[in-house]
Design a protein around this motif. Structure first.
Motif, PDB file in Angstrom:
ATOM      1  N   LEU A 147      97.809 -25.966   7.110  1.00 20.89           N
ATOM      2  CA  LEU A 147      98.284 -26.494   5.834  1.00 20.89           C
ATOM      3  C   LEU A 147      97.122 -27.003   4.988  1.00 20.89           C
ATOM      4  CD1 LEU A 147     100.639 -27.462   3.968  1.00 20.89           C
ATOM      5  CD2 LEU A 147     100.556 -29.631   5.254  1.00 20.89           C
ATOM      6  N   ALA A 148      96.206 -27.764   5.594  1.00 20.53           N
ATOM      7  CA  ALA A 148      95.062 -28.324   4.858  1.00 20.53           C
ATOM      8  C   ALA A 148      94.178 -27.216   4.306  1.00 20.53           C
ATOM      9  CB  ALA A 148      94.261 -29.244   5.777  1.00 20.53           C
ATOM     10  N   GLU A 149      93.971 -26.158   5.077  1.00 20.26           N
ATOM     11  CA  GLU A 149      93.152 -25.041   4.618  1.00 20.26           C
ATOM     12  C   GLU A 149      93.844 -24.304   3.475  1.00 20.26           C
ATOM     13  OE1 GLU A 149      91.602 -21.086   4.125  1.00 20.26           O
ATOM     14  OE2 GLU A 149      93.637 -21.557   4.809  1.00 20.26           O
ATOM     15  N   LEU A 150      95.159 -24.131   3.559  1.00 19.49           N
ATOM     16  CA  LEU A 150      95.925 -23.472   2.505  1.00 19.49           C
ATOM     17  C   LEU A 150      95.800 -24.234   1.191  1.00 19.49           C
ATOM     18  CD1 LEU A 150      98.079 -21.330   1.639  1.00 19.49           C
ATOM     19  CD2 LEU A 150      99.803 -22.996   2.359  1.00 19.49           C
ATOM     20  N   ILE A 151      95.928 -25.552   1.248  1.00 18.89           N
ATOM     21  CA  ILE A 151      95.833 -26.386   0.045  1.00 18.89           C
ATOM     22  C   ILE A 151      94.419 -26.328  -0.530  1.00 18.89           C
ATOM     23  CG2 ILE A 151      95.920 -28.769  -0.784  1.00 18.89           C
ATOM     24  CD1 ILE A 151      98.213 -29.235   1.235  1.00 18.89           C
ATOM     25  N   ALA A 152      93.405 -26.399   0.354  1.00 18.78           N
ATOM     26  CA  ALA A 152      92.020 -26.376  -0.114  1.00 18.78           C
ATOM     27  C   ALA A 152      91.682 -25.025  -0.759  1.00 18.78           C
ATOM     28  CB  ALA A 152      91.076 -26.660   1.051  1.00 18.78           C
ATOM     29  N   ARG A 153      92.120 -23.942  -0.144  1.00 16.03           N
ATOM     30  CA  ARG A 153      91.754 -22.612  -0.635  1.00 16.03           C
ATOM     31  C   ARG A 153      92.458 -22.262  -1.931  1.00 16.03           C
ATOM     32  NH1 ARG A 153      94.697 -18.412   1.151  1.00 16.03           N
ATOM     33  NH2 ARG A 153      95.075 -19.500   3.126  1.00 16.03           N
ATOM     34  N   THR A 154      93.722 -22.665  -2.081  1.00 21.69           N
ATOM     35  CA  THR A 154      94.505 -22.272  -3.261  1.00 21.69           C
ATOM     36  C   THR A 154      94.445 -23.292  -4.383  1.00 21.69           C
ATOM     37  OG1 THR A 154      96.528 -23.309  -2.394  1.00 21.69           O
ATOM     38  CG2 THR A 154      96.108 -20.991  -1.793  1.00 21.69           C
ATOM     39  N   GLY A 155      93.969 -24.510  -4.080  1.00 25.85           N
ATOM     40  CA  GLY A 155      93.952 -25.556  -5.098  1.00 25.85           C
ATOM     41  C   GLY A 155      95.317 -26.132  -5.389  1.00 25.85           C
ATOM     42  N   ALA A 156      96.279 -25.875  -4.525  1.00 25.41           N
ATOM     43  CA  ALA A 156      97.623 -26.426  -4.704  1.00 25.41           C
ATOM     44  C   ALA A 156      97.577 -27.955  -4.632  1.00 25.41           C
ATOM     45  CB  ALA A 156      98.570 -25.883  -3.644  1.00 25.41           C
ATOM     46  N   LYS A 157      98.471 -28.600  -5.366  1.00 26.42           N
ATOM     47  CA  LYS A 157      98.507 -30.063  -5.417  1.00 26.42           C
ATOM     48  C   LYS A 157      99.773 -30.569  -4.736  1.00 26.42           C
ATOM     49  CE  LYS A 157      96.371 -33.718  -7.344  1.00 26.42           C
ATOM     50  NZ  LYS A 157      94.955 -34.034  -7.172  1.00 26.42           N
ATOM     51  N   PRO A 158      99.648 -31.304  -3.638  1.00 29.19           N
ATOM     52  CA  PRO A 158     100.850 -31.867  -3.015  1.00 29.19           C
ATOM     53  C   PRO A 158     101.594 -32.780  -3.986  1.00 29.19           C
ATOM     54  CG  PRO A 158      98.949 -32.095  -1.567  1.00 29.19           C
ATOM     55  CD  PRO A 158      98.430 -31.652  -2.904  1.00 29.19           C
ATOM     56  N   HIS A 159     102.923 -32.808  -3.857  1.00 28.71           N
ATOM     57  CA  HIS A 159     103.702 -33.682  -4.731  1.00 28.71           C
ATOM     58  C   HIS A 159     103.360 -35.141  -4.464  1.00 28.71           C
ATOM     59  CE1 HIS A 159     106.898 -35.057  -7.286  1.00 28.71           C
ATOM     60  NE2 HIS A 159     107.439 -35.735  -6.306  1.00 28.71           N
ATOM     61  N   LYS A 160     103.180 -35.491  -3.170  1.00 29.32           N
ATOM     62  CA  LYS A 160     102.775 -36.837  -2.792  1.00 29.32           C
ATOM     63  C   LYS A 160     101.403 -36.763  -2.125  1.00 29.32           C
ATOM     64  CE  LYS A 160     107.482 -38.535  -1.956  1.00 29.32           C
ATOM     65  NZ  LYS A 160     108.405 -39.167  -0.978  1.00 29.32           N
ATOM     66  N   THR A 161     100.674 -37.871  -2.161  1.00 30.01           N
ATOM     67  CA  THR A 161      99.439 -37.936  -1.388  1.00 30.01           C
ATOM     68  C   THR A 161      99.766 -37.757   0.086  1.00 30.01           C
ATOM     69  OG1 THR A 161      98.255 -39.320  -2.963  1.00 30.01           O
ATOM     70  CG2 THR A 161      97.558 -39.463  -0.662  1.00 30.01           C
ATOM     71  N   LEU A 162      98.986 -36.924   0.757  1.00 27.96           N
ATOM     72  CA  LEU A 162      99.209 -36.655   2.172  1.00 27.96           C
ATOM     73  C   LEU A 162      98.213 -37.421   3.019  1.00 27.96           C
ATOM     74  CD1 LEU A 162      99.706 -32.771   2.193  1.00 27.96           C
ATOM     75  CD2 LEU A 162     101.446 -34.551   1.955  1.00 27.96           C
ATOM     76  N   LYS A 163      98.702 -38.007   4.087  1.00 27.89           N
ATOM     77  CA  LYS A 163      97.844 -38.572   5.114  1.00 27.89           C
ATOM     78  C   LYS A 163      98.147 -37.830   6.406  1.00 27.89           C
ATOM     79  CE  LYS A 163      96.678 -43.030   3.144  1.00 27.89           C
ATOM     80  NZ  LYS A 163      96.605 -44.503   3.338  1.00 27.89           N
ATOM     81  N   LEU A 164      97.227 -36.959   6.800  1.00 27.12           N
ATOM     82  CA  LEU A 164      97.370 -36.237   8.056  1.00 27.12           C
ATOM     83  C   LEU A 164      96.791 -37.128   9.147  1.00 27.12           C
ATOM     84  CD1 LEU A 164      96.199 -32.664   6.951  1.00 27.12           C
ATOM     85  CD2 LEU A 164      98.373 -33.836   6.522  1.00 27.12           C
ATOM     86  N   MET A 165      97.657 -37.618  10.012  1.00 22.70           N
ATOM     87  CA  MET A 165      97.250 -38.612  11.013  1.00 22.70           C
ATOM     88  C   MET A 165      97.233 -37.950  12.391  1.00 22.70           C
ATOM     89  SD  MET A 165      98.817 -42.420  11.528  1.00 22.70           S
ATOM     90  CE  MET A 165      98.065 -43.625  12.605  1.00 22.70           C
ATOM     91  N   ILE A 166      96.027 -37.796  12.937  1.00 26.47           N
ATOM     92  CA  ILE A 166      95.844 -37.172  14.241  1.00 26.47           C
ATOM     93  C   ILE A 166      95.699 -38.289  15.271  1.00 26.47           C
ATOM     94  CG2 ILE A 166      94.546 -35.483  15.555  1.00 26.47           C
ATOM     95  CD1 ILE A 166      95.747 -34.426  12.907  1.00 26.47           C
TER      96      ILE A 166
END
Length: 360
Positions: free
Chosen positions: A203-222
């Motif tokens: 998901l993070a790579e898809l957003i970075a590559r396409t420049g898509a903007k999440p509707h909300k700020t995302l916190k990916l918590m590992i």
């Protein structure tokens, strides 16, 4: 980006990240090396990271202004063990880290990680390992006191094993034995939940590559303590909504398969948020993803830990279907792609907009 999002996912990238993660030993609490790998990958994609005191890694992906924060969790910790004591024979007695059936690790290769940085390989065997020697070899109950680790080192006594630098409390990791097959199947230990972490990076790579903007700020918590029940017990204060990405269970009367994204309506912690779960189902239906809705009465997730930890949030649970969980696990590339596509639909589209068919 046109829907369905599954057409835009870089599956080669996702599988490469998954194989890298699976190769790094990381029983619960012994996750520094794999967390460093997570941080390096996030930096390559251009995302900022931070560590919590509890050794979770948070990757922040900015969203549209003023629309709140959505957390997506996955756990990088796995099942494993610790040295409980050194026997007089030089074999090691161990205690489990995480919950698994003892028969599922008999015969497994493993590695002992000492506190001074040394590593020693070994094999998990019963105390009656040969049918040619022990009359009870077949009938011996597979439980903790009847299993031990045979070291691949000159250690025929307690003193010799201790002289190697091995001591009580040293971590033990299980070999993953990863195989990625040409027909899409992926078999390995620790797909729970490194497959989920790979989905978040997809998901993070898809957003970075396409420049898509999440509707909300995302916190990916590992997180690094999920297998022992408290990985996401702490959540950042600005998080009011959480999706745990963890493996979907398969078997008995469950609908999930190895090609599906699982949407869990209820587990041992109770029902997940009705509105979130319903929206996930509608998005999966709209995008014609392979999915299943199931109830897991003997299952808990990082979302369970977050709710029990007193966090004021609502939560849902999805993830790729994994067969033989906490044993010799297997999933399929399609399950990962369906999971990432569903996540993309959820995070990139506004919640207050009705879910419509792509051409409606």
């Amino acid at each position: 980006m046109n829907k369905p999002y599954i057409d835009h996912i870089d599956s080669t990238y996702v599988l490469a990240v998954l194989e890298d993660l699976l190769a790094i030993p990381s029983p619960s609490g012994f996750c520094e090396e794999v967390l460093l790998r997570v941080e390096r990958e996030a930096a390559k994609l251009g995302w900022q990271t931070e560590r919590t005191p509890k050794q979770a890694c948070i990757i922040t992906i900015p969203g549209q202004a003023g629309t709140g924060t959505l957390a997506l969790t996955a756990h990088v910790d796995t099942l494993g063990a610790m040295v409980r004591s050194i026997k007089g024979s030089g074999a090691l007695r161990f205690t489990p880290v995480g919950g698994y059936a003892m028969n599922s690790i008999e015969g497994e290769y493993c590695t002992v990680h000492t506190r001074n940085g040394q590593t020693y390989t070994g094999t998990i065997l019963t105390t009656s390992p040969s049918v040619h020697v022990y009359k009870n070899a077949r009938e011996l109950k597979r439980e903790e006191e009847n299993l031990e680790i045979r070291l691949d080192a000159p250690a025929s006594s307690k003193d010799e094993a201790a002289a190697l630098g091995i001591r009580n409390g040293d971590y033990i990791s299980f070999d993953p034995r990863t195989r990625v097959l040409e027909n899409g199947y992926i078999k390995s230990r620790h797909l729970d939940d490194k497959a989920g972490v790979a989905c978040l990076f997809g998901l993070a790579e898809l957003i970075a590559r396409t420049g898509a903007k999440p509707h909300k700020t995302l916190k990916l918590m590992i997180t690094s303590y999920e297998e022992v029940g408290h990985g996401a017990a702490y959540m950042p204060a600005d998080v009011a909504e959480l999706i745990a990405v963890d493996m979907g269970a398969i078997g008995d009367d469950l609908a999930c398969t190895e090609q599906d994204v699982s949407i869990c309506a209820k587990d041992s912690s109770g029902p997940y948020d009705c509105a979130m779960t319903t929206r996930l189902i509608r998005l999966a239906e709209r995008d014609k993803l392979r999915f299943a809705v199931d109830i897991y009465p003997q299952y808990g997730s990082d979302a369970s830990a977050a709710m029990r930890g007193g966090n004021n949030l609502r939560a849902a649970l999805i993830g790729p279907g994994v067969h033989a969980s906490h044993s010799l696990e297997r999933t399929h590339r399609d399950a990962l792609m369906n999971t990432i596509s569903l996540l993309a639909a959820y995070v990139l589209e506004a919640e207050d907009k009705p879910v419509k068919e792509p051409n409606a």
